[in-house]
Design an enzyme around this catalytic site. Structure first.
Site, PDB file in Angstrom:
ATOM      1  N   PHE B  14      40.868  35.668  42.734  1.00  0.00           N
ATOM      2  CA  PHE B  14      39.702  36.544  42.698  1.00  0.00           C
ATOM      3  C   PHE B  14      40.051  37.919  43.243  1.00  0.00           C
ATOM      4  CE2 PHE B  14      37.776  32.339  42.762  1.00  0.00           C
ATOM      5  CZ  PHE B  14      36.769  32.478  41.813  1.00  0.00           C
ATOM      6  N   CYS B  15      39.151  38.849  43.023  1.00  0.00           N
ATOM      7  CA  CYS B  15      39.247  40.183  43.590  1.00  0.00           C
ATOM      8  C   CYS B  15      39.438  40.071  45.105  1.00  0.00           C
ATOM      9  CB  CYS B  15      37.954  40.943  43.286  1.00  0.00           C
ATOM     10  SG  CYS B  15      37.793  42.507  44.133  1.00  0.00           S
ATOM     11  N   PRO B  16      40.321  40.796  45.735  1.00  0.00           N
ATOM     12  CA  PRO B  16      41.091  41.918  45.198  1.00  0.00           C
ATOM     13  C   PRO B  16      42.506  41.533  44.757  1.00  0.00           C
ATOM     14  CG  PRO B  16      41.307  41.907  47.566  1.00  0.00           C
ATOM     15  CD  PRO B  16      40.513  40.678  47.200  1.00  0.00           C
ATOM     16  N   MET B  17      42.811  40.238  44.709  1.00  0.00           N
ATOM     17  CA  MET B  17      44.208  39.832  44.485  1.00  0.00           C
ATOM     18  C   MET B  17      44.822  40.327  43.164  1.00  0.00           C
ATOM     19  SD  MET B  17      44.873  38.802  47.319  1.00  0.00           S
ATOM     20  CE  MET B  17      46.612  38.485  47.038  1.00  0.00           C
ATOM     21  N   ASP B  41      39.390  36.401  36.115  1.00  0.00           N
ATOM     22  CA  ASP B  41      38.301  37.026  36.862  1.00  0.00           C
ATOM     23  C   ASP B  41      37.707  38.132  35.995  1.00  0.00           C
ATOM     24  OD1 ASP B  41      36.588  38.206  38.642  1.00  0.00           O
ATOM     25  OD2 ASP B  41      38.156  39.103  39.880  1.00  0.00           O
TER      26      ASP B  41
END
Lengths: 176, 80
Positions: B14-17, B41
């Site tokens: 998920f964000c921010p990955m 995502d």
């Protein structure tokens, strides 16, 4: 009498020399959810090539304390307070539905199951990406936290002027 | 079908990955090479163009695969 030149903690010349987009984040909260939001924004901004500085004050200092670190204060009041006020990025409570830690444990499990980084991992990523972390000297003293009990990589201590000097050059300033 | 030189798999993250992994991976490419980023995502649809706009890399395109599972493929050309 001898005078020693002390290097200023925040290099104002450096600040002015390069002008990338600047982000400053003040983390006052020691809640897990709020710390996550702060670090997600910080790491995201750093990944976008922005210059990020985070200031930690009051309960936000708990996020950058080594787990199990005790108070360095000598007086009884602050000592007792240090005993009650536990630090460590892995032990932060949720701001809602903590349920004495049970809610937080469940939330952490859900996060792990969904490959979401927890606060210690986010801190590591932030340091990896060159996010500046500065601890507020006043509240360190107030809460009886010594510099040595902060996590590695947080070696800058400063006050409101440093924050403002950075924030006034930034286009994004957040208070969490 | 967009041609790419390197593929980065961020499926399940998920964000921010996805953006953080992209910013790290792009450093390994040479100028002009195209990085393909796989993500499930949905935020990537807006986040990757925004990341490109800020960092100066070129957003070449975005593809969406529905079968057998939803996968977004973002293509970024390294600008410098």
């Amino acid at each position: 009498m001898t005078t020693t030149q002390v290097e200023p903690t925040a290099m104002l010349a450096d600040l002015q020399a390069s002008k990338p987009d600047r982000v400053t984040i003040v983390l006052l909260s020691g809640d897990m959810d709020k710390a996550m939001a702060a670090f997600i924004i910080a790491t995201g901004a750093a990944a976008m090539g922005m210059h990020v500085t985070m200031f930690f004050t009051f309960w936000g200092l708990n996020v950058i304390r080594k787990p199990g670190a005790t108070s360095a204060a000598k007086d009884v009041l602050r000592k007792a307070f240090g005993w009650l006020n536990k630090g460590g990025a892995d032990g932060l409570p949720l701001s809602k539905f903590n349920f004495g830690g049970m809610g937080t444990t469940m939330m952490k499990k859900v996060m792990r199951d969904h490959h979401m980084p927890d606060v210690p991992e986010l801190i590591e990523t932030a340091q990896d990406l060159g996010v500046n972390m500065i601890a507020c000297t006043t509240t360190l003293g107030l809460l009886g936290i010594s510099k040595e009990t902060l996590i590695d990589g947080v070696d800058q201590l400063a006050g409101v002027s440093t924050y403002l000097a950075e924030a006034r050059q930034g286009s994004v300033n957040l208070f969490i | 079908m967009i041609e790419s030189d390197v593929t980065l798999d961020t499926l399940g993250y998920f964000c921010p990955m996805p953006i953080i992994l992209t910013s790290k991976k792009i450093k390994e490419l040479t100028t002009g090479q195209v990085l393909e980023v796989l993500s499930d995502d949905e935020g990537i649809k807006k986040d990757m163009p925004a990341w490109c706009q800020t960092t100066g890399h070129e957003m070449v395109g975005l593809e969406e695969e529905v079968q057998p599972q939803k996968v977004y493929k973002a293509y970024v050309k390294k600008a410098r």
